[in-house]
Scaffold this motif. Sequence first.
Motif, PDB file in Angstrom:
ATOM      1  N   VAL A 151       0.856  -1.189   0.000  1.00 47.93           N
ATOM      2  CA  VAL A 151       0.000   0.000   0.000  1.00 47.93           C
ATOM      3  C   VAL A 151       0.896   1.245   0.000  1.00 47.93           C
ATOM      4  O   VAL A 151       1.836   1.355   0.778  1.00 47.93           O
ATOM      5  N   LEU A 152       0.561   2.181  -0.898  1.00 55.19           N
ATOM      6  CA  LEU A 152       1.343   3.403  -1.052  1.00 55.19           C
ATOM      7  C   LEU A 152       0.686   4.622  -0.407  1.00 55.19           C
ATOM      8  O   LEU A 152       1.368   5.482   0.124  1.00 55.19           O
ATOM      9  N   LYS A 153      -0.645   4.701  -0.494  1.00 53.87           N
ATOM     10  CA  LYS A 153      -1.378   5.883  -0.030  1.00 53.87           C
ATOM     11  C   LYS A 153      -2.683   5.461   0.617  1.00 53.87           C
ATOM     12  O   LYS A 153      -3.392   4.608   0.092  1.00 53.87           O
ATOM     13  N   VAL A 154      -3.008   6.048   1.757  1.00 52.70           N
ATOM     14  CA  VAL A 154      -4.247   5.754   2.481  1.00 52.70           C
ATOM     15  C   VAL A 154      -4.953   7.071   2.803  1.00 52.70           C
ATOM     16  O   VAL A 154      -4.314   8.041   3.217  1.00 52.70           O
ATOM     17  N   ASN A 155      -6.261   7.078   2.607  1.00 53.59           N
ATOM     18  CA  ASN A 155      -7.102   8.188   3.063  1.00 53.59           C
ATOM     19  C   ASN A 155      -8.038   7.632   4.127  1.00 53.59           C
ATOM     20  O   ASN A 155      -8.744   6.653   3.885  1.00 53.59           O
ATOM     21  N   VAL A 156      -8.015   8.252   5.300  1.00 49.79           N
ATOM     22  CA  VAL A 156      -8.879   7.848   6.416  1.00 49.79           C
ATOM     23  C   VAL A 156      -9.879   8.968   6.657  1.00 49.79           C
ATOM     24  O   VAL A 156      -9.502  10.129   6.804  1.00 49.79           O
ATOM     25  N   TYR A 157     -11.154   8.594   6.700  1.00 50.05           N
ATOM     26  CA  TYR A 157     -12.229   9.540   6.973  1.00 50.05           C
ATOM     27  C   TYR A 157     -12.869   9.137   8.293  1.00 50.05           C
ATOM     28  O   TYR A 157     -13.337   8.010   8.441  1.00 50.05           O
ATOM     29  N   VAL A 197     -15.711   5.154  10.629  1.00 44.39           N
ATOM     30  CA  VAL A 197     -14.485   5.333   9.858  1.00 44.39           C
ATOM     31  C   VAL A 197     -14.705   4.759   8.457  1.00 44.39           C
ATOM     32  O   VAL A 197     -15.433   3.783   8.288  1.00 44.39           O
ATOM     33  N   GLU A 198     -14.099   5.395   7.472  1.00 42.81           N
ATOM     34  CA  GLU A 198     -14.062   4.874   6.107  1.00 42.81           C
ATOM     35  C   GLU A 198     -12.640   5.062   5.606  1.00 42.81           C
ATOM     36  O   GLU A 198     -12.010   6.083   5.887  1.00 42.81           O
ATOM     37  N   ILE A 199     -12.126   4.064   4.902  1.00 36.37           N
ATOM     38  CA  ILE A 199     -10.750   4.123   4.397  1.00 36.37           C
ATOM     39  C   ILE A 199     -10.723   3.698   2.937  1.00 36.37           C
ATOM     40  O   ILE A 199     -11.357   2.713   2.561  1.00 36.37           O
ATOM     41  N   ASP A 200      -9.993   4.462   2.117  1.00 34.53           N
ATOM     42  CA  ASP A 200      -9.691   4.046   0.751  1.00 34.53           C
ATOM     43  C   ASP A 200      -8.175   4.069   0.598  1.00 34.53           C
ATOM     44  O   ASP A 200      -7.464   4.631   1.439  1.00 34.53           O
ATOM     45  N   LEU A 201      -7.668   3.423  -0.456  1.00 36.25           N
ATOM     46  CA  LEU A 201      -6.211   3.355  -0.592  1.00 36.25           C
ATOM     47  C   LEU A 201      -5.769   3.105  -2.024  1.00 36.25           C
ATOM     48  O   LEU A 201      -6.556   2.746  -2.889  1.00 36.25           O
ATOM     49  N   ILE A 202      -4.471   3.309  -2.222  1.00 35.08           N
ATOM     50  CA  ILE A 202      -3.790   3.006  -3.483  1.00 35.08           C
ATOM     51  C   ILE A 202      -2.624   2.097  -3.146  1.00 35.08           C
ATOM     52  O   ILE A 202      -1.861   2.355  -2.210  1.00 35.08           O
ATOM     53  N   ALA A 203      -2.480   1.027  -3.923  1.00 37.31           N
ATOM     54  CA  ALA A 203      -1.390   0.063  -3.713  1.00 37.31           C
ATOM     55  C   ALA A 203      -0.806  -0.310  -5.077  1.00 37.31           C
ATOM     56  O   ALA A 203      -1.266   0.166  -6.113  1.00 37.31           O
ATOM     57  N   TYR A 204       0.192  -1.161  -5.054  1.00 36.38           N
ATOM     58  CA  TYR A 204       0.694  -1.722  -6.312  1.00 36.38           C
ATOM     59  C   TYR A 204       0.571  -3.229  -6.252  1.00 36.38           C
ATOM     60  O   TYR A 204       0.452  -3.826  -5.200  1.00 36.38           O
ATOM     61  N   ILE A 205       0.563  -3.824  -7.438  1.00 40.60           N
ATOM     62  CA  ILE A 205       0.420  -5.273  -7.561  1.00 40.60           C
ATOM     63  C   ILE A 205       1.781  -5.858  -7.894  1.00 40.60           C
ATOM     64  O   ILE A 205       2.493  -5.343  -8.726  1.00 40.60           O
TER      65      ILE A 205
END
Length: 159
Positions: free
Chosen positions: A105-111, A151-159
């Motif tokens: 995981v590279l980037k996480v947004n936590v709401y 809480v809600e979380i979205d993210l960006i990762a690499y494969i």
Amino acid sequence: MNQTTRRNMLKTAAKAAAVGGAALAASGTSQAKTKEAPLEKKAYGLAPSDPNEAPLFSPAVSYGSLLFLSGVGAHFPGDVQAHTKHVLDELEKQLVNAGSSMDKVLKVNVYLNDIKDWPAMNEVYKGRFGKVPPVRTTVAPAGGIPGNSLVEIDLIAYI
């Protein structure tokens, strides 16, 4: 950051990009030479309830080696720690399903529904992403989170 510092950073980045591009060209591994397949957008976990109707959004989409996961919430009674654990567990399942992992995981947004829950959320969050945690943004939207999730979380990762 002042104008001179910013300019020096941009010059350094440009030099690094030029060196990297030259190294790729010298090794003969440029995309044009290897004739790689064009990148494709791929969705994971799509199950439209009506085959004639397009879904509202995809739970996970990859493009090349990048993977984008949509926001996951916890819609059951509980505190922010129970919700955070549930959300992180669900995100991990989606990552694995797409061929990735929490370590990628590279980037996480936590709401957060309430910014006062930040310390309790962090207790559960800490250590879930390996030795090199991703960059993160945490916000508490003025209108709260849709539904009854804390809480809600979205993210960006690499494969």
